[in-house]
Motif scaffolding. Structure first.
Motif, PDB file in Angstrom:
ATOM      1  N   ASN A 183       0.815  -1.216   0.000  1.00 52.21           N
ATOM      2  CA  ASN A 183       0.000   0.000   0.000  1.00 52.21           C
ATOM      3  C   ASN A 183       0.844   1.259   0.000  1.00 52.21           C
ATOM      4  O   ASN A 183       1.811   1.388   0.741  1.00 52.21           O
ATOM      5  CB  ASN A 183      -0.908   0.018   1.230  1.00 52.21           C
ATOM      6  N   CYS A 184       0.423   2.165  -0.845  1.00 55.60           N
ATOM      7  CA  CYS A 184       1.071   3.475  -0.911  1.00 55.60           C
ATOM      8  C   CYS A 184       0.920   4.191   0.429  1.00 55.60           C
ATOM      9  O   CYS A 184      -0.107   4.069   1.100  1.00 55.60           O
ATOM     10  CB  CYS A 184       0.401   4.281  -2.023  1.00 55.60           C
ATOM     11  N   ALA A 185       1.970   4.931   0.800  1.00 52.50           N
ATOM     12  CA  ALA A 185       1.930   5.643   2.082  1.00 52.50           C
ATOM     13  C   ALA A 185       1.056   6.890   2.015  1.00 52.50           C
ATOM     14  O   ALA A 185       0.871   7.568   3.028  1.00 52.50           O
ATOM     15  CB  ALA A 185       3.340   6.020   2.504  1.00 52.50           C
ATOM     16  N   HIS A 186       0.507   7.209   0.844  1.00 58.71           N
ATOM     17  CA  HIS A 186      -0.378   8.363   0.745  1.00 58.71           C
ATOM     18  C   HIS A 186      -1.796   7.954   1.159  1.00 58.71           C
ATOM     19  O   HIS A 186      -2.207   8.188   2.287  1.00 58.71           O
ATOM     20  CB  HIS A 186      -0.349   8.930  -0.691  1.00 58.71           C
ATOM     21  N   LEU A 187      -2.512   7.282   0.261  1.00 59.11           N
ATOM     22  CA  LEU A 187      -3.877   6.870   0.595  1.00 59.11           C
ATOM     23  C   LEU A 187      -4.107   5.375   0.417  1.00 59.11           C
ATOM     24  O   LEU A 187      -5.243   4.911   0.375  1.00 59.11           O
ATOM     25  CB  LEU A 187      -4.893   7.660  -0.242  1.00 59.11           C
ATOM     26  N   GLY A 188      -3.024   4.631   0.308  1.00 52.72           N
ATOM     27  CA  GLY A 188      -3.155   3.177   0.392  1.00 52.72           C
ATOM     28  C   GLY A 188      -3.363   2.414  -0.902  1.00 52.72           C
ATOM     29  O   GLY A 188      -3.577   1.201  -0.867  1.00 52.72           O
ATOM     30  N   CYS A 189      -3.293   3.064  -2.058  1.00 52.63           N
ATOM     31  CA  CYS A 189      -3.421   2.309  -3.315  1.00 52.63           C
ATOM     32  C   CYS A 189      -2.256   1.319  -3.438  1.00 52.63           C
ATOM     33  O   CYS A 189      -1.174   1.574  -2.914  1.00 52.63           O
ATOM     34  CB  CYS A 189      -3.376   3.255  -4.509  1.00 52.63           C
ATOM     35  N   PRO A 190      -2.456   0.208  -4.133  1.00 51.96           N
ATOM     36  CA  PRO A 190      -1.337  -0.739  -4.298  1.00 51.96           C
ATOM     37  C   PRO A 190      -0.294  -0.194  -5.257  1.00 51.96           C
ATOM     38  O   PRO A 190      -0.627   0.231  -6.377  1.00 51.96           O
ATOM     39  CB  PRO A 190      -2.022  -1.991  -4.872  1.00 51.96           C
ATOM     40  N   MET A 232       5.793   2.675  -8.297  1.00 54.70           N
ATOM     41  CA  MET A 232       4.917   3.788  -8.680  1.00 54.70           C
ATOM     42  C   MET A 232       3.491   3.504  -8.248  1.00 54.70           C
ATOM     43  O   MET A 232       3.031   2.355  -8.312  1.00 54.70           O
ATOM     44  CB  MET A 232       4.950   4.001 -10.189  1.00 54.70           C
ATOM     45  N   CYS A 233       2.842   4.556  -7.845  1.00 51.19           N
ATOM     46  CA  CYS A 233       1.449   4.433  -7.404  1.00 51.19           C
ATOM     47  C   CYS A 233       0.533   4.948  -8.521  1.00 51.19           C
ATOM     48  O   CYS A 233       0.707   6.074  -8.987  1.00 51.19           O
ATOM     49  CB  CYS A 233       1.240   5.237  -6.122  1.00 51.19           C
ATOM     50  N   PRO A 234      -0.442   4.147  -8.939  1.00 47.40           N
ATOM     51  CA  PRO A 234      -1.299   4.558 -10.051  1.00 47.40           C
ATOM     52  C   PRO A 234      -2.335   5.612  -9.662  1.00 47.40           C
ATOM     53  O   PRO A 234      -2.948   6.215 -10.547  1.00 47.40           O
ATOM     54  CB  PRO A 234      -1.994   3.252 -10.451  1.00 47.40           C
ATOM     55  N   CYS A 235      -2.530   5.839  -8.381  1.00 45.93           N
ATOM     56  CA  CYS A 235      -3.642   6.729  -7.988  1.00 45.93           C
ATOM     57  C   CYS A 235      -3.308   8.215  -8.155  1.00 45.93           C
ATOM     58  O   CYS A 235      -4.025   8.951  -8.812  1.00 45.93           O
ATOM     59  CB  CYS A 235      -4.060   6.435  -6.561  1.00 45.93           C
ATOM     60  N   HIS A 236      -2.218   8.650  -7.518  1.00 49.21           N
ATOM     61  CA  HIS A 236      -1.909  10.084  -7.583  1.00 49.21           C
ATOM     62  C   HIS A 236      -0.467  10.328  -7.965  1.00 49.21           C
ATOM     63  O   HIS A 236       0.077  11.406  -7.711  1.00 49.21           O
ATOM     64  CB  HIS A 236      -2.214  10.760  -6.234  1.00 49.21           C
ATOM     65  N   GLY A 237       0.176   9.311  -8.514  1.00 48.47           N
ATOM     66  CA  GLY A 237       1.532   9.514  -9.023  1.00 48.47           C
ATOM     67  C   GLY A 237       2.635   9.467  -7.982  1.00 48.47           C
ATOM     68  O   GLY A 237       3.731   9.980  -8.227  1.00 48.47           O
ATOM     69  N   GLY A 238       2.401   8.859  -6.849  1.00 46.27           N
ATOM     70  CA  GLY A 238       3.474   8.714  -5.853  1.00 46.27           C
ATOM     71  C   GLY A 238       4.566   7.794  -6.393  1.00 46.27           C
ATOM     72  O   GLY A 238       4.275   6.800  -7.059  1.00 46.27           O
ATOM     73  N   VAL A 239       5.812   8.147  -6.118  1.00 42.65           N
ATOM     74  CA  VAL A 239       6.941   7.349  -6.623  1.00 42.65           C
ATOM     75  C   VAL A 239       7.902   7.064  -5.462  1.00 42.65           C
ATOM     76  O   VAL A 239       8.144   7.940  -4.614  1.00 42.65           O
ATOM     77  CB  VAL A 239       7.699   8.097  -7.751  1.00 42.65           C
ATOM     78  N   GLY A 265       5.975  12.937  -5.479  1.00 45.13           N
ATOM     79  CA  GLY A 265       4.522  12.789  -5.422  1.00 45.13           C
ATOM     80  C   GLY A 265       3.959  13.084  -4.040  1.00 45.13           C
ATOM     81  O   GLY A 265       4.678  13.514  -3.154  1.00 45.13           O
ATOM     82  N   PRO A 266       2.670  12.853  -3.863  1.00 43.58           N
ATOM     83  CA  PRO A 266       2.012  13.236  -2.611  1.00 43.58           C
ATOM     84  C   PRO A 266       2.433  12.466  -1.353  1.00 43.58           C
ATOM     85  O   PRO A 266       2.290  13.008  -0.254  1.00 43.58           O
ATOM     86  CB  PRO A 266       0.514  12.993  -2.886  1.00 43.58           C
ATOM     87  N   PRO A 267       2.921  11.226  -1.442  1.00 43.92           N
ATOM     88  CA  PRO A 267       3.254  10.541  -0.174  1.00 43.92           C
ATOM     89  C   PRO A 267       4.255  11.343   0.655  1.00 43.92           C
ATOM     90  O   PRO A 267       5.222  11.884   0.115  1.00 43.92           O
ATOM     91  CB  PRO A 267       3.865   9.211  -0.622  1.00 43.92           C
TER      92      PRO A 267
HETATM   93 FE1  FES Z   1      -0.544   6.661  -3.866  1.00 42.44          FE
HETATM   94 FE2  FES Z   1      -2.056   8.776  -3.558  1.00 42.44          FE
HETATM   95  S1  FES Z   1      -2.513   6.767  -3.009  1.00 42.44           S
HETATM   96  S2  FES Z   1      -0.099   8.679  -4.419  1.00 42.44           S
END
Ligand code: FES
Length: 227
Positions: A127-134, A145-152, A162-164
């Motif tokens: 899970n991404c440290a931003h909002l938890g997307c895989p 890379m996170c597909p939700c908001h571009g976290g890298v 990115g946002p994380p």
């Molecule tokens: Fe991954 Fe937002 S959930 S960048």
């Protein structure tokens, strides 16, 4: 009349009269003991029914606490260490130790395993440290890379862009008898070596975020509301 009074005063009454007068107290006693017996049987049956009904309720109430205690320190086998080539990052999965059999596939938890060299591993929560997307691993660019908001994230899980606000979360792990084990009963935490400092447990508000929160809370009519 005279005959009746003589019967009453007869010192040797007829035998049927004797039976009737002696049976009355006996029948009361047997009726009473039958009632007590039936009451006890009903009590016993009620006890059985109550116990049968109470078991699932007690199990429902106490189950999570009991399961939690036994699962918190659960070390999960992620397979042979040799399944993970050195210098590569691979997707693995394990069964959530807090799950129950009827959770089915939803209890399967994926994670990323990076074998640096020898028994030096990193196991990341997916899970991404931003909002938890895989997050997904891209071997060519050596980035998560996170597909939700571009976290890298870099290969070692630290934040790249990115946002994380932090790097990926990591599971505690160890290699026992050539098997990679992770402590899956506890939430993964941010490894200190990835963020170059103390573990982050909370995002501290900055001056900028406090200023935006103050603006957002303004209402028409406030002194600070723009004219
Ligand atoms: Fe991954 Fe937002 S959930 S960048």
């Amino acid at each position: 009349m005279e005959q009746e009074s003589s019967k009453a005063n007869d010192p040797n009454p007829p035998s049927e009269l004797v039976d009737a007068t002696q049976a009355a107290p006996g029948s009361d006693a047997s009726g009473h003991s039958r009632r007590v017996f039936l009451f006890n049987v009903a009590l016993f049956l009620n006890g059985i029914v109550g116990t049968v009904l109470a078991i699932p309720i007690i199990g429902y109430l106490l189950g999570p606490a009991l399961r939690k205690r036994s699962s918190q320190n659960a070390w999960i086998d992620l397979g042979a260490a040799s399944d993970y080539p050195e210098g590569e990052t691979r997707l693995a999965s394990f069964r959530d130790p807090f799950s129950v059999p009827w959770d089915g596939q939803t209890a399967e938890v994926p994670c990323w395993v990076r074998r640096i060299r020898g028994n030096d591993f990193q196991v990341f929560a997916i899970n991404c440290a931003h909002l938890g997307c895989p997050v997904r691993w891209f071997a060519q660019s050596q980035l998560f890379m996170c597909p939700c908001h571009g976290g890298v994230y870099y290969a070692d899980g630290s934040r790249a862009s990115g946002p994380p606000a932090r790097g990926l979360f990591e599971y505690a792990h160890k290699v026992v008898d050539e098997k990679l084990m992770i402590l899956a009963g506890k939430l993964p935490t941010l490894a200190a070596k990835n963020c170059g400092g103390p573990r982050l447990t909370q995002i501290q508000p900055t001056a900028a975020t406090e200023a935006s929160a103050a603006i957002a809370s303004q209402k028409p009519g406030d002194d600070s509301w723009p004219a």
